[in-house]
Write a protein that holds these residues in place. Structure first.
Motif, PDB file in Angstrom:
ATOM      1  N   ASN A  38       0.522  -1.621   0.114  1.00  0.00           N
ATOM      2  CA  ASN A  38      -0.283  -0.217  -0.100  1.00  0.00           C
ATOM      3  C   ASN A  38       1.108   0.607  -0.375  1.00  0.00           C
ATOM      4  N   SER A  39       0.678   2.065  -0.266  1.00  0.00           N
ATOM      5  CA  SER A  39       0.892   3.814  -0.708  1.00  0.00           C
ATOM      6  C   SER A  39       0.845   3.944   1.445  1.00  0.00           C
ATOM      7  N   PRO A  40       2.501   4.199   1.841  1.00  0.00           N
ATOM      8  CA  PRO A  40       1.963   4.404   2.974  1.00  0.00           C
ATOM      9  C   PRO A  40       2.512   6.065   3.266  1.00  0.00           C
ATOM     10  N   SER A  41       1.922   6.678   4.036  1.00  0.00           N
ATOM     11  CA  SER A  41       1.654   7.848   5.185  1.00  0.00           C
ATOM     12  C   SER A  41       3.116   8.350   5.092  1.00  0.00           C
ATOM     13  N   ARG A  42       4.294   7.324   5.212  1.00  0.00           N
ATOM     14  CA  ARG A  42       5.666   7.994   5.819  1.00  0.00           C
ATOM     15  C   ARG A  42       6.974   6.900   5.354  1.00  0.00           C
ATOM     16  N   LEU A  43       7.634   7.574   4.345  1.00  0.00           N
ATOM     17  CA  LEU A  43       8.477   6.839   3.701  1.00  0.00           C
ATOM     18  C   LEU A  43      10.243   7.392   4.065  1.00  0.00           C
ATOM     19  N   GLY A  44      10.950   6.653   4.088  1.00  0.00           N
ATOM     20  CA  GLY A  44      12.662   7.453   4.365  1.00  0.00           C
ATOM     21  C   GLY A  44      13.676   6.581   4.209  1.00  0.00           C
ATOM     22  N   ALA A  45      14.273   6.705   3.193  1.00  0.00           N
ATOM     23  CA  ALA A  45      15.727   5.906   2.943  1.00  0.00           C
ATOM     24  C   ALA A  45      17.061   6.369   2.982  1.00  0.00           C
ATOM     25  N   SER A  46      17.920   6.041   4.216  1.00  0.00           N
ATOM     26  CA  SER A  46      19.148   6.114   4.231  1.00  0.00           C
ATOM     27  C   SER A  46      19.894   5.044   4.119  1.00  0.00           C
ATOM     28  N   VAL A  47      21.479   5.948   3.313  1.00  0.00           N
ATOM     29  CA  VAL A  47      22.514   4.780   3.355  1.00  0.00           C
ATOM     30  C   VAL A  47      23.714   5.267   4.368  1.00  0.00           C
ATOM     31  N   SER A  48      24.065   4.188   4.952  1.00  0.00           N
ATOM     32  CA  SER A  48      25.496   4.284   5.633  1.00  0.00           C
ATOM     33  C   SER A  48      26.671   3.779   5.353  1.00  0.00           C
ATOM     34  N   ALA A  49      27.695   4.601   6.064  1.00  0.00           N
ATOM     35  CA  ALA A  49      29.359   4.682   5.574  1.00  0.00           C
ATOM     36  C   ALA A  49      29.446   3.148   4.859  1.00  0.00           C
ATOM     37  N   LYS A  50      28.501   1.835   6.289  1.00  0.00           N
ATOM     38  CA  LYS A  50      28.935   1.194   6.168  1.00  0.00           C
ATOM     39  C   LYS A  50      28.219  -0.011   5.303  1.00  0.00           C
ATOM     40  N   ASN A  51      27.714   0.760   3.643  1.00  0.00           N
ATOM     41  CA  ASN A  51      26.919  -0.079   3.166  1.00  0.00           C
ATOM     42  C   ASN A  51      25.404  -1.018   3.580  1.00  0.00           C
ATOM     43  N   VAL A  52      24.586  -0.231   4.720  1.00  0.00           N
ATOM     44  CA  VAL A  52      23.462  -0.627   4.768  1.00  0.00           C
ATOM     45  C   VAL A  52      22.583   0.676   4.959  1.00  0.00           C
ATOM     46  N   ILE A  53      21.581   0.263   3.967  1.00  0.00           N
ATOM     47  CA  ILE A  53      20.362   1.337   3.525  1.00  0.00           C
ATOM     48  C   ILE A  53      19.792   1.100   4.427  1.00  0.00           C
ATOM     49  N   THR A  54      19.100   1.808   5.661  1.00  0.00           N
ATOM     50  CA  THR A  54      18.197   1.988   6.134  1.00  0.00           C
ATOM     51  C   THR A  54      16.428   2.513   5.771  1.00  0.00           C
ATOM     52  N   VAL A  55      15.289   1.689   5.640  1.00  0.00           N
ATOM     53  CA  VAL A  55      14.337   2.160   4.991  1.00  0.00           C
ATOM     54  C   VAL A  55      13.633   2.205   6.311  1.00  0.00           C
ATOM     55  N   ASP A  56      12.749   3.252   6.311  1.00  0.00           N
ATOM     56  CA  ASP A  56      11.718   3.905   7.497  1.00  0.00           C
ATOM     57  C   ASP A  56      10.557   3.631   7.159  1.00  0.00           C
ATOM     58  N   VAL A  57       9.739   2.935   7.286  1.00  0.00           N
ATOM     59  CA  VAL A  57       8.061   2.827   6.538  1.00  0.00           C
ATOM     60  C   VAL A  57       6.952   2.548   7.617  1.00  0.00           C
ATOM     61  N   SER A  58       5.904   3.188   7.057  1.00  0.00           N
ATOM     62  CA  SER A  58       4.665   3.663   7.635  1.00  0.00           C
ATOM     63  C   SER A  58       3.899   1.653   8.138  1.00  0.00           C
ATOM     64  N   ALA A  59       3.222   1.679   9.509  1.00  0.00           N
ATOM     65  CA  ALA A  59       2.603   0.806   9.003  1.00  0.00           C
ATOM     66  C   ALA A  59       1.523   0.170   7.984  1.00  0.00           C
ATOM     67  N   ASP A  60       0.749   1.561   7.926  1.00  0.00           N
ATOM     68  CA  ASP A  60      -0.118   0.984   6.866  1.00  0.00           C
ATOM     69  C   ASP A  60       0.529   0.772   5.166  1.00  0.00           C
ATOM     70  N   ALA A  61       1.141   0.520   5.071  1.00  0.00           N
ATOM     71  CA  ALA A  61       2.280  -0.235   3.591  1.00  0.00           C
ATOM     72  C   ALA A  61       1.488  -1.935   3.809  1.00  0.00           C
ATOM     73  N   PHE A  62       0.873  -2.081   5.253  1.00  0.00           N
ATOM     74  CA  PHE A  62       0.936  -3.412   4.701  1.00  0.00           C
ATOM     75  C   PHE A  62      -0.017  -3.806   5.210  1.00  0.00           C
ATOM     76  N   GLY A  63      -0.908  -3.194   4.810  1.00  0.00           N
ATOM     77  CA  GLY A  63      -2.455  -3.662   4.524  1.00  0.00           C
ATOM     78  C   GLY A  63      -3.035  -4.678   4.053  1.00  0.00           C
ATOM     79  N   GLN A  64      -2.487  -5.546   3.495  1.00  0.00           N
ATOM     80  CA  GLN A  64      -3.032  -6.527   2.712  1.00  0.00           C
ATOM     81  C   GLN A  64      -2.595  -7.835   3.262  1.00  0.00           C
ATOM     82  N   LYS A  65      -3.403  -8.765   3.531  1.00  0.00           N
ATOM     83  CA  LYS A  65      -3.265 -10.102   4.017  1.00  0.00           C
ATOM     84  C   LYS A  65      -2.871 -10.550   2.666  1.00  0.00           C
ATOM     85  N   VAL A  66      -1.824 -11.464   3.643  1.00  0.00           N
ATOM     86  CA  VAL A  66      -1.152 -12.589   2.342  1.00  0.00           C
ATOM     87  C   VAL A  66      -0.177 -13.475   3.311  1.00  0.00           C
TER      88      VAL A  66
END
Length: 335
Positions: free
Chosen positions: A137-165
């Motif tokens: 689902n389209s989330p109400s909040r989404l953020g992304a960052s990349v650290s110097a240690k090659n780790v991508i952090t994605v911060d997303v709101s819980a409403d992105a997971f609304g589908q039942k699968v």
């Protein structure tokens, strides 16, 4: 794959705010409205929506897989850096009873925030190929960052997971995010592809969320190669039109023999009519190795369905890992 001289030392962030909009008659309306840029963060307001073009059958996996191709792919190399303003987006797609990951490219006006923009596209738009789908689902909040240690952090709101699968689709949907984020970062040169790229998924700023009710997001995740489609046609894109021949076909695949089969069928009023030509193509890397294939076709003007697949001598009528594209030759122009 070309190596990058240095890993990025800064952090890249992009944020998107999305407000939900009611569903009516199962049709989804969405509009995009840009608002203010605050500090170093890019904020957007989007009218949210539920996953588009998803049927009830797309939320579950078969009880017993009908395909012999699952797990053929054991290594999933990253995309290479490129200067063009395109976004890589991965989708889910069914083939031979299994569900795999397939990639499409989308044009963009800006690559200032490639990871967040690619993920917003994955969560809020339709794939170009109707055989592909997404359960985000389209989330109400989404953020992304990349650290110097090659780790991508994605911060997303819980409403992105609304589908039942179910478990299988949930696991593939999480890898869909991981593949899209890592592809966007690699193509933009934000990560060092000589080392493993990890993706840490936060939900509303916290770890440990149970995504789709099946996948615990308690540690960084890497690409799962088993979910990559064993065959996919990269070019031509679905429903593309060309006025030159020969038509160059480019794709990625793997097979136990190092060969793939292809066929080209004429279409009339959206329906496959008859086979026009067929053949095989060799994967240069050899048997059981994922590699890029290419071949050329010369055809009269018309609309065709192009198919590429794995054959098994013990099942001559079965097309394993089948991928198809519709392509139109509008005017013949010899090179």
């Amino acid at each position: 794959m070309p190596a990058f001289d240095t890993a990025p030392t800064g952090r890249f962030r992009a944020f998107a705010d999305v407000a939900p909009k009611a569903l009516r008659e199962r049709k989804i309306l969405r509009m995009v409205e840009k608002i203010a840029i605050v500090g170093l963060s890019l904020s957007l307001t989007l009218v949210g929506c539920k996953a588009q073009g998803v049927s009830g059958g797309d939320t579950t996996m078969p009880t017993i897989s009908a395909s012999t191709s699952i797990g053929l792919v054991t290594s999933a190399p990253l995309e290479t850096a490129r200067a063009s303003q395109t976004l890589p987006v991965y989708w889910l797609g069914r083939s031979s009873g299994d569900v795999y990951l397939y990639r499409e490219f989308f044009p963009t006006q800006s690559i200032d925030d490639p990871i967040a923009t690619a993920l917003r596209t994955m969560m809020g738009t339709k794939p170009n190929d109707p055989d592909y789908f997404s359960l985000w689902n389209s989330p109400s909040r989404l953020g992304a960052s990349v650290s110097a240690k090659n780790v991508i952090t994605v911060d997303v709101s819980a409403d992105a997971f609304g589908q039942k699968v179910d478990q299988g689709i949930a696991s593939r949907s999480i890898d869909q995010l991981v593949y899209t984020a890592t592809a966007a970062a690699a193509m933009a040169g934000l990560v060092d592809t000589r080392t493993t790229i990890q993706v840490s998924i936060l939900v509303d700023g916290h770890t440990g969320y149970n995504a789709f009710g099946h996948v615990l997001l308690d540690k960084p995740i890497t690409r799962d190669a088993a979910f990559v489609a064993p065959v996919w046609i990269i070019d031509p894109a679905n429903k593309s039109t060309y006025n030159e021949v020969p038509l160059k076909v480019v794709g990625q695949g793997i097979s136990p023999t190092g060969e793939l089969a292809w066929s080209l069928e004429t279409m009339v009023d959206g329906t496959v009519e008859k086979q026009f030509s067929n053949g095989t193509v060799t994967i240069p890397q050899g048997a059981n190795e994922l590699g890029e294939f290419t071949f050329s076709l010369v055809t009269p003007p018309g609309t065709y369905q192009l198919s590429v697949y794995i054959t098994d001598p013990s099942m001559p009528d079965k097309k394993i890992g089948l991928d198809t594209k519709i392509v139109t030759i509008s005017e013949r122009s010899k090179k």
